[in-house]
Write a protein that holds these residues in place. Structure first.
Motif, PDB file in Angstrom:
ATOM      1  N   LEU A 191      -8.492  -2.959   4.212  1.00  0.00           N
ATOM      2  CA  LEU A 191      -7.810  -4.756   3.941  1.00  0.00           C
ATOM      3  C   LEU A 191      -7.899  -4.649   5.385  1.00  0.00           C
ATOM      4  N   PHE A 211     -13.262   4.909  -8.811  1.00  0.00           N
ATOM      5  CA  PHE A 211     -13.197   4.035  -8.782  1.00  0.00           C
ATOM      6  C   PHE A 211     -14.011   2.715  -9.680  1.00  0.00           C
ATOM      7  N   ARG A 257      -7.973   6.242  -3.425  1.00  0.00           N
ATOM      8  CA  ARG A 257      -8.137   4.690  -3.235  1.00  0.00           C
ATOM      9  C   ARG A 257      -7.672   4.728  -2.589  1.00  0.00           C
ATOM     10  N   ALA A 310      -8.946   1.368   0.221  1.00  0.00           N
ATOM     11  CA  ALA A 310      -7.810  -0.240   0.064  1.00  0.00           C
ATOM     12  C   ALA A 310      -7.385  -0.421   1.637  1.00  0.00           C
ATOM     13  N   LEU A 329       1.005  -1.034   0.078  1.00  0.00           N
ATOM     14  CA  LEU A 329       0.069  -0.203  -0.237  1.00  0.00           C
ATOM     15  C   LEU A 329       0.784   1.125   0.196  1.00  0.00           C
ATOM     16  N   LEU A 361      -9.245   1.123 -10.926  1.00  0.00           N
ATOM     17  CA  LEU A 361      -9.293  -1.056  -9.613  1.00  0.00           C
ATOM     18  C   LEU A 361      -8.151  -1.523  -9.684  1.00  0.00           C
ATOM     19  N   PHE A 404      -4.861  -2.589  -7.480  1.00  0.00           N
ATOM     20  CA  PHE A 404      -4.475  -4.085  -7.449  1.00  0.00           C
ATOM     21  C   PHE A 404      -3.437  -5.238  -7.845  1.00  0.00           C
TER      22      PHE A 404
END
Length: 441
Positions: A98, A223, A90, A94, A64, A228, A232
């Protein structure tokens, strides 16, 4: 706005990171001192064991910070202000989600981790108290990873330093309050850190979000599937890379434990030297992340090459400086950290191995920064897996040489990391279009 690529600008961007990184070990030392002065040996050991567990779990999500730095820097270099602002939201969302998932899963994760570490009895009880308290801060901790990455991607290293200082000072103050005043033991240390993480999240959002046009954050593309998917995809590769490197260091620790308590303790002392140098040298690696990312965003090959050269110059000088310092002051530092004569003797005998690591580790650390800034997750993933596999094979091959064999294999791991990533570097440079010349001597 990107500042010119000069040596002065590179150092101005790097020194706040270096200063902030030197404060990271301070928190661990204060945690140890605060709980250690209570006289509760089980609580002290529980904090030590719990810290290992938390580091393994939380730093698995270190992508991250790393993924955010590269993608934010590229958006900044491209002059895409909307994307820069969108990246912050974002990343924070995220990280928060998490972290919330970790909090929900702690009922499974904590017993499994402690069973793996095999502490037992009072030690497990103290470690459980510390770890469960730290999980209260998981959403904030992972969201702060993203904020730090965003700030570093923009080159706002002084803001990142301010956030680090707030985190550390609050953590220290709350440790003293919860342990010495409320007598909460190991759990108090964990609560202090968790509360500091939530306060840091609030401060970080204030620092990072102060100048953002919130109307832009309502964009449907914020998003969107493409955004996204890229977030990821890059982060999944970096996550695998992080796990591979964690395995490398865990293997090294286990290799020392295999030879007994004296070897394990000596290796632990020497690893502190390497950790301090790596923390400081990260200042230039993080600067490379930002500068390389911005150069890629601006589609400027000259800017990228110059960023690599200037950060490389500083890294090499600093790495050699640390090596010389450890050769000169190493015996005195070993005597300070270890009172056991056998541990002192073993660590002194192995000091030359540890002392050269800051110099030979420079290419690996700098290349990590370059490829993180370039968001080349697959290269980072493949190189880490290959380097870890080669390191383990080398350690197994050198086992007949005892403790020196362990350190020869460990030093070789830095060569493997640098060589495996370096093989991708020419191709990376070729992918960047040639733009206008960069300024600066």
């Amino acid at each position: 706005m990107t500042t010119p690529l000069t040596r002065r600008a590179i150092f101005a961007q790097a020194w706040p990171i270096m200063l902030g990184q030197t404060t990271v070990p301070l928190v661990g030392l204060v945690d140890t001192a605060v709980i250690g002065r209570t006289g509760d040996a089980a609580a002290l050991a529980g904090v030590a064991l719990g810290t290992v567990v938390i580091n393994m779990i939380f730093w698995t999500f270190g992508f991250l910070r790393m993924g955010m730095t590269g993608m934010t820097a590229q958006a900044e270099g491209a002059g895409d202000a909307s994307e820069v602002e969108a990246m912050l939201l974002r990343g924070v969302v995220a990280g928060f989600l998490l972290g919330a998932a970790l909090f929900a899963l702690q009922i499974v994760l904590i017993p499994l981790a402690l069973e793996t570490m095999a502490g037992g009895g009072a030690l497990d009880a103290a470690a459980h108290g510390y770890v469960s308290a730290r999980f209260l801060g998981a959403p904030a901790s992972l969201a702060v990873f993203a904020i730090n990455g965003w700030l570093l991607g923009l080159g706002r290293t002084r803001s990142a330093l301010a956030l680090q200082i707030v985190m550390n000072l609050v953590n220290i103050a709350l440790d003293l309050l919860f342990v010495w005043h409320f007598h909460l033991g190991a759990r108090g240390v964990g609560l202090g850190t968790a509360c500091a993480e939530w306060i840091s999240l609030a401060v970080g959002l204030g620092i990072a979000g102060g100048g953002i046009d919130r109307r832009r954050l309502l964009s449907p593309a914020l998003f969107g599937g493409g955004a996204l998917k890229r977030l990821f995809a890059v982060n999944a590769d970096i996550m695998i890379r992080t796990i591979a490197l964690l395995l490398l260091f865990l293997w090294f620790t286990n290799a020392g434990a295999r030879l007994g308590e004296t070897a394990l303790a000596a290796n632990y002392v020497l690893l502190q030297f390497i950790s301090v140098s790596a923390f400081v040298l990260d200042g230039f690696a993080f600067t490379a992340e930002s500068r390389v990312g911005q150069a890629i965003g601006a589609r400027s090959r000259p800017a990228m090459v110059r960023a690599i050269r200037l950060t490389g110059e500083f890294s090499l000088v600093a790495g050699i400086g640390f090596a010389l310092m450890f050769f000169a002051a190493g015996p005195a530092l070993i005597a300070f950290f270890a009172t056991n004569p056998e541990v002192r003797a073993q660590a002194a005998a192995l000091l030359p191995f540890a002392a050269v690591v800051p110099a030979i580790g420079v290419p690996a650390w700098l290349l990590d920064g370059i490829f993180i800034g370039a968001t080349r997750g697959k290269a980072l993933r493949n190189a880490a897996i290959l380097a870890t596999a080669l390191y383990i094979a080398t350690d197994l091959l050198f086992r007949p040489f005892g403790e020196s064999g362990i350190w020869w294999a460990f030093m070789a791991s830095y060569f493997y990391r640098a060589a495996s990533l370096g093989a991708y570097l020419p191709g990376l440079i070729r992918t960047i279009e040639v733009a206008e010349p960069v300024n600066g001597p």
